[in-house]
Design a protein around this motif. Structure first.
Motif, short mmCIF file in Angstrom:
data_model
loop_
_atom_site.label_atom_id
_atom_site.label_comp_id
_atom_site.label_asym_id
_atom_site.label_seq_id
_atom_site.Cartn_x
_atom_site.Cartn_y
_atom_site.Cartn_z
N LEU A 135 3.76 5.60 -5.71
CA LEU A 135 3.63 5.58 -7.17
C LEU A 135 2.52 6.52 -7.63
N ASP A 136 1.42 6.55 -6.88
CA ASP A 136 0.32 7.43 -7.25
C ASP A 136 0.71 8.91 -7.16
N ALA A 137 1.66 9.23 -6.27
CA ALA A 137 2.07 10.62 -6.09
C ALA A 137 3.02 11.09 -7.18
N LEU A 138 3.58 10.17 -7.94
CA LEU A 138 4.51 10.55 -9.02
C LEU A 138 3.73 11.12 -10.20
N GLN A 139 4.25 12.17 -10.76
CA GLN A 139 3.56 12.85 -11.85
C GLN A 139 4.00 12.29 -13.20
N PRO A 140 3.16 12.40 -14.21
CA PRO A 140 3.58 12.00 -15.56
C PRO A 140 4.79 12.81 -15.99
N GLY A 141 5.71 12.15 -16.65
CA GLY A 141 6.95 12.79 -17.04
C GLY A 141 8.11 12.45 -16.11
N PHE A 142 7.77 11.96 -14.89
CA PHE A 142 8.81 11.48 -13.98
C PHE A 142 9.28 10.09 -14.45
N GLU A 143 10.32 9.60 -13.81
CA GLU A 143 10.82 8.24 -14.06
C GLU A 143 10.95 7.52 -12.73
N VAL A 144 10.72 6.22 -12.74
CA VAL A 144 10.74 5.45 -11.50
C VAL A 144 11.24 4.04 -11.75
N ARG A 192 0.83 -1.21 0.00
CA ARG A 192 0.00 0.00 0.00
C ARG A 192 0.87 1.26 0.00
N SER A 193 1.96 1.23 0.79
CA SER A 193 2.82 2.41 0.88
C SER A 193 3.52 2.68 -0.45
N VAL A 194 4.01 1.63 -1.08
CA VAL A 194 4.65 1.80 -2.39
C VAL A 194 3.62 2.28 -3.40
N GLY A 195 2.38 1.75 -3.31
CA GLY A 195 1.33 2.19 -4.22
C GLY A 195 1.02 3.67 -4.06
N ARG A 196 0.98 4.16 -2.83
CA ARG A 196 0.72 5.59 -2.61
C ARG A 196 1.85 6.44 -3.16
N ALA A 246 17.73 0.42 -14.62
CA ALA A 246 16.90 1.24 -15.51
C ALA A 246 15.72 1.83 -14.76
N LEU A 247 15.18 2.91 -15.32
CA LEU A 247 13.98 3.55 -14.83
C LEU A 247 12.94 3.56 -15.95
N ALA A 248 11.67 3.62 -15.56
CA ALA A 248 10.58 3.63 -16.55
C ALA A 248 9.81 4.94 -16.42
N PRO A 249 9.28 5.45 -17.53
CA PRO A 249 8.45 6.67 -17.46
C PRO A 249 7.21 6.42 -16.60
N VAL A 250 6.80 7.45 -15.88
CA VAL A 250 5.61 7.33 -15.04
C VAL A 250 4.37 7.51 -15.91
N THR A 251 3.62 6.45 -16.05
CA THR A 251 2.33 6.46 -16.73
C THR A 251 1.37 5.62 -15.91
N ALA A 252 0.10 5.74 -16.20
CA ALA A 252 -0.88 4.93 -15.49
C ALA A 252 -0.61 3.44 -15.70
N ALA A 253 -0.25 3.08 -16.91
CA ALA A 253 0.02 1.67 -17.19
C ALA A 253 1.25 1.18 -16.43
N ASN A 254 2.32 2.00 -16.39
CA ASN A 254 3.53 1.59 -15.69
C ASN A 254 3.31 1.54 -14.18
N ARG A 255 2.49 2.45 -13.64
CA ARG A 255 2.17 2.36 -12.22
C ARG A 255 1.52 1.01 -11.90
N ALA A 256 0.56 0.62 -12.74
CA ALA A 256 -0.13 -0.65 -12.53
C ALA A 256 0.83 -1.82 -12.67
N ARG A 257 1.71 -1.76 -13.67
CA ARG A 257 2.67 -2.85 -13.88
C ARG A 257 3.61 -2.97 -12.67
N ALA A 258 4.10 -1.84 -12.20
CA ALA A 258 5.04 -1.86 -11.07
C ALA A 258 4.38 -2.41 -9.82
N LEU A 259 3.19 -1.98 -9.54
CA LEU A 259 2.50 -2.44 -8.34
C LEU A 259 2.15 -3.92 -8.45
N ARG A 260 1.76 -4.36 -9.63
CA ARG A 260 1.46 -5.79 -9.84
C ARG A 260 2.74 -6.61 -9.69
#
Length: 311
Positions: free
Chosen positions: A167-176, A161-165, A198-212
């Motif tokens: 990730l949700d706080a990261l803005q598009p255009g960031f990398e994570v 949950r903490s990692v998910g929060r 490596a880092l990945a661009p912050v997108t809704a899809a990448n947030r979901a992939r990372a959390l999964r």
């Protein structure tokens, strides 16, 4: 009888004349060859002198190289000590700031609590680009460093949950990127998303992939915490900020024998100098003395923030 004596005298004179001629020839040859002999003797002396000089030069060269190596070792040791002292200064500074803040809080009257949302409305939006439960930074590249030791296994949902929060706080255009770390019987083990270093661009899809991806490893919490090796791996990424999720209980046996304070110093020394370290303490941290102090010291010494989360 007289003839025999005469013949003997002639033979004796002839022999003497022969010997004298031979001696004369020997003397002449000796006189002729004497300069060459003297040159050869002098040449052998010069060669011996040159050999001696060469041996002395080699000895001096060896001593010089050893001296240079000793000087280099001393210089390296001095540089390492300088970094250690700088890290210690930053740690002491963070502790002093903490004590001053506690003293100031005791002297002041209590004020009503202000929500993060209210603070965010009044803060300068251009000065802070990321806010997660009070952690603030202007960086745009992040590594989420997730401790996966066995003690955090019972808090794996809180970790997720903490990692998910975050990730949700990261803005598009960031990398994570995410690095999960643990110490198993065969040594340190790291889990990388998207890939190592490596880092990945912050997108809704990448947030979901990372959390999964992290959720798929919720049952893999085991072993200890190789904290120093994990930070060295995080420093090798292009991230400008590292957010550590841990219970703050690194075992010295898995961290080169370093207890909490020297470990915080070693992590600070290993920092290339511009990477922020933010610390999120998770779990039953209130049960163990020093866990909060270690995480807070580590964060403050590396220009980061600190917070603690419980179930």
């Amino acid at each position: 009888m007289r003839r025999r004596r005469g013949m003997g005298s002639v033979f004796s004179l002839s022999a003497i004349d022969l010997f004298a001629s031979g001696m004369g020839a020997f003397i002449i040859i000796t006189i002729i060859l004497m300069p060459d002999y003297q040159k050869e003797v002098r040449m052998e002396g010069h060669l011996a002198y040159l050999d001696a000089l060469a041996r002395e030069s080699e000895t001096l060269l060896d001593e010089t190289e050893m001296g240079v190596e000793r000087l280099q070792m001393a210089l390296d040791a001095a540089r390492t000590r300088q970094l250690e002292l700088e890290a210690e200064e930053r740690i002491l500074g963070s502790e002093i700031n903490t004590l001053n803040a506690q003293l100031t809080a005791r002297r002041q009257q209590p004020t009503p609590a202000v929500l993060d949302e209210e603070l965010e409305d009044t803060a300068n939006a251009h000065a802070v680009t990321f806010r997660f439960l009070g952690l603030k930074t202007e960086q745009t590249r992040y590594v989420l460093l997730v401790d996966m030791n066995k003690f955090l296994g019972e808090h794996s949902e809180l970790v997720l949950r903490s990692v998910g929060r975050a990730l949700d706080a990261l803005q598009p255009g960031f990398e994570v990127g995410i690095i999960g770390f643990q110490q198993l019987d065969d040594g340190p083990r790291f889990h990388h998303w998207p890939t190592e270093g490596a880092l990945a661009p912050v997108t809704a899809a990448n947030r979901a992939r990372a959390l999964r991806w992290l959720g798929d490893r919720s049952g893999a919490f085991a072993g200890g915490s190789p904290m120093l090796a994990a930070f060295e791996a995080a420093y090798r990424t292009p991230a400008g900020a590292v957010i550590l999720f841990s219970d703050g209980l690194p075992n010295p046996a898995f961290n080169r024998g370093l207890p909490a304070r020297p470990l915080a110093q070693a992590i600070t020394v290993a920092n290339p100098g511009n990477v922020e370290v933010h610390a999120v303490t998770i779990g039953d941290y209130f049960k163990y003395q020093g866990t909060v102090a270690f995480m807070e010291t580590l964060a403050r010494a590396n220009s980061g923030g600190f917070l603690a989360l419980a179930q």
